[in-house]
Design a protein around this motif. Structure first.
Motif, PDB file in Angstrom:
ATOM      1  N   ARG A   4       0.897  -0.832   0.197  1.00  0.00           N
ATOM      2  CA  ARG A   4       0.077  -0.646   0.124  1.00  0.00           C
ATOM      3  C   ARG A   4       1.025   0.955  -0.217  1.00  0.00           C
ATOM      4  O   ARG A   4       0.510   2.131  -0.468  1.00  0.00           O
ATOM      5  CB  ARG A   4      -0.702  -0.434   1.500  1.00  0.00           C
ATOM      6  CG  ARG A   4      -1.681   1.041   1.457  1.00  0.00           C
ATOM      7  CD  ARG A   4      -2.391   1.575   0.266  1.00  0.00           C
ATOM      8  NE  ARG A   4      -3.353   2.438   0.424  1.00  0.00           N
ATOM      9  CZ  ARG A   4      -4.814   2.336   0.656  1.00  0.00           C
ATOM     10  NH1 ARG A   4      -5.612   1.866   0.869  1.00  0.00           N
ATOM     11  NH2 ARG A   4      -5.177   3.988   0.008  1.00  0.00           N
ATOM     12  N   ASP A   8       0.194   3.638  -3.271  1.00  0.00           N
ATOM     13  CA  ASP A   8       0.606   5.150  -2.437  1.00  0.00           C
ATOM     14  C   ASP A   8       1.873   6.536  -3.174  1.00  0.00           C
ATOM     15  O   ASP A   8       1.154   7.775  -3.048  1.00  0.00           O
ATOM     16  CB  ASP A   8       0.474   5.772  -1.459  1.00  0.00           C
ATOM     17  CG  ASP A   8      -1.293   4.756  -1.057  1.00  0.00           C
ATOM     18  OD1 ASP A   8      -1.581   5.115  -1.196  1.00  0.00           O
ATOM     19  OD2 ASP A   8      -1.349   4.854   1.104  1.00  0.00           O
ATOM     20  N   ASP A  21     -11.404   9.452  -0.454  1.00  0.00           N
ATOM     21  CA  ASP A  21     -11.780   9.386   0.830  1.00  0.00           C
ATOM     22  C   ASP A  21     -12.783   8.518   0.725  1.00  0.00           C
ATOM     23  O   ASP A  21     -13.799   8.899   1.250  1.00  0.00           O
ATOM     24  CB  ASP A  21     -12.605  10.715   1.991  1.00  0.00           C
ATOM     25  CG  ASP A  21     -12.954  10.615   3.086  1.00  0.00           C
ATOM     26  OD1 ASP A  21     -12.188  10.082   4.119  1.00  0.00           O
ATOM     27  OD2 ASP A  21     -13.075  12.024   3.710  1.00  0.00           O
ATOM     28  N   PRO A  22     -12.192   7.063   2.214  1.00  0.00           N
ATOM     29  CA  PRO A  22     -13.335   5.848   2.398  1.00  0.00           C
ATOM     30  C   PRO A  22     -14.128   6.626   3.782  1.00  0.00           C
ATOM     31  O   PRO A  22     -15.078   5.996   3.188  1.00  0.00           O
ATOM     32  CB  PRO A  22     -12.395   4.783   2.720  1.00  0.00           C
ATOM     33  CG  PRO A  22     -10.696   5.344   1.890  1.00  0.00           C
ATOM     34  CD  PRO A  22     -11.133   6.666   2.350  1.00  0.00           C
ATOM     35  N   ASP A  28     -12.180   3.348  -1.804  1.00  0.00           N
ATOM     36  CA  ASP A  28     -10.790   3.280  -1.146  1.00  0.00           C
ATOM     37  C   ASP A  28      -9.433   3.269  -2.477  1.00  0.00           C
ATOM     38  O   ASP A  28      -9.954   2.758  -3.110  1.00  0.00           O
ATOM     39  CB  ASP A  28     -10.141   1.858   0.273  1.00  0.00           C
ATOM     40  CG  ASP A  28      -8.934   2.662   0.330  1.00  0.00           C
ATOM     41  OD1 ASP A  28      -8.230   3.908  -0.184  1.00  0.00           O
ATOM     42  OD2 ASP A  28      -8.480   1.731   1.162  1.00  0.00           O
ATOM     43  N   SER A  29      -9.613   4.401  -3.120  1.00  0.00           N
ATOM     44  CA  SER A  29      -8.384   4.860  -4.836  1.00  0.00           C
ATOM     45  C   SER A  29      -7.825   6.326  -4.879  1.00  0.00           C
ATOM     46  O   SER A  29      -7.858   6.608  -3.895  1.00  0.00           O
ATOM     47  CB  SER A  29     -10.073   4.574  -5.222  1.00  0.00           C
ATOM     48  OG  SER A  29     -11.029   5.959  -5.302  1.00  0.00           O
ATOM     49  N   CYS A  39      -7.954   1.624  -8.149  1.00  0.00           N
ATOM     50  CA  CYS A  39      -8.464   1.484  -6.437  1.00  0.00           C
ATOM     51  C   CYS A  39      -8.091   0.291  -5.230  1.00  0.00           C
ATOM     52  O   CYS A  39      -8.052  -0.760  -5.884  1.00  0.00           O
ATOM     53  CB  CYS A  39     -10.019   0.648  -7.208  1.00  0.00           C
ATOM     54  SG  CYS A  39     -11.419   1.200  -5.757  1.00  0.00           S
ATOM     55  N   ASP A  42     -11.130  -4.560  -0.582  1.00  0.00           N
ATOM     56  CA  ASP A  42     -11.132  -4.542   0.880  1.00  0.00           C
ATOM     57  C   ASP A  42     -11.046  -6.414   0.510  1.00  0.00           C
ATOM     58  O   ASP A  42     -11.478  -6.555   1.702  1.00  0.00           O
ATOM     59  CB  ASP A  42     -12.761  -3.983   1.705  1.00  0.00           C
ATOM     60  CG  ASP A  42     -13.933  -4.757   1.080  1.00  0.00           C
ATOM     61  OD1 ASP A  42     -14.250  -5.152  -0.028  1.00  0.00           O
ATOM     62  OD2 ASP A  42     -14.610  -4.336   1.704  1.00  0.00           O
TER      63      ASP A  42
END
Length: 118
Positions: A4, A8, A21-22, A28-29, A39, A42
């Motif tokens: 991650r 990022d 902003d999940p 979450d992307s 993306c 989960d």
């Protein structure tokens, strides 16, 4: 460094890229111009990225570089955490470029050029 954190770090370097902003109900992307180019799921590991075409996605899946990205158009693939760093950066860059190229001319002009090594 975690997968991650790698994603990022790569995405944050793209001009105009914004993490979603999940907590606000977004997926979450990572987005550019309000359009998603990476993306996270989960349930499945990895990250979903856009390819140039359905055929390109099929070729990448056949080559073992990616997997089918559930719930996404067939031009998207999911790349797993086992992908090497150079290929990960390339796939994220292709996805960003594909999505950016579909933005309005004005939105594209408002973004700084992308450096090729990012």
């Amino acid at each position: 460094m975690s997968f991650r954190a790698k994603v990022d770090g790569i995405c944050a370097a793209f001009p105009g890229a914004v993490a979603s902003d999940p907590a606000a109900g977004d997926l979450d992307s990572w987005k550019v111009g309000g359009k998603m180019f990476a993306c996270f799921g989960d349930k499945l590991e990895g990250v979903a990225v856009k390819t140039a075409s359905v055929e390109a996605a099929a070729m990448l899946i056949d080559a073992g570089i990616g997997f089918k990205a559930p719930y996404f158009h067939k031009s998207w693939i999911r790349v797993g955490e086992a992908i090497n760093d150079d290929e990960l950066a390339h796939r994220l860059g292709v996805s960003y470029d594909e999505v950016r190229s579909k933005l309005t001319k004005k939105a594209q002009a408002d973004l700084a050029p992308r450096l090729e090594n990012v």
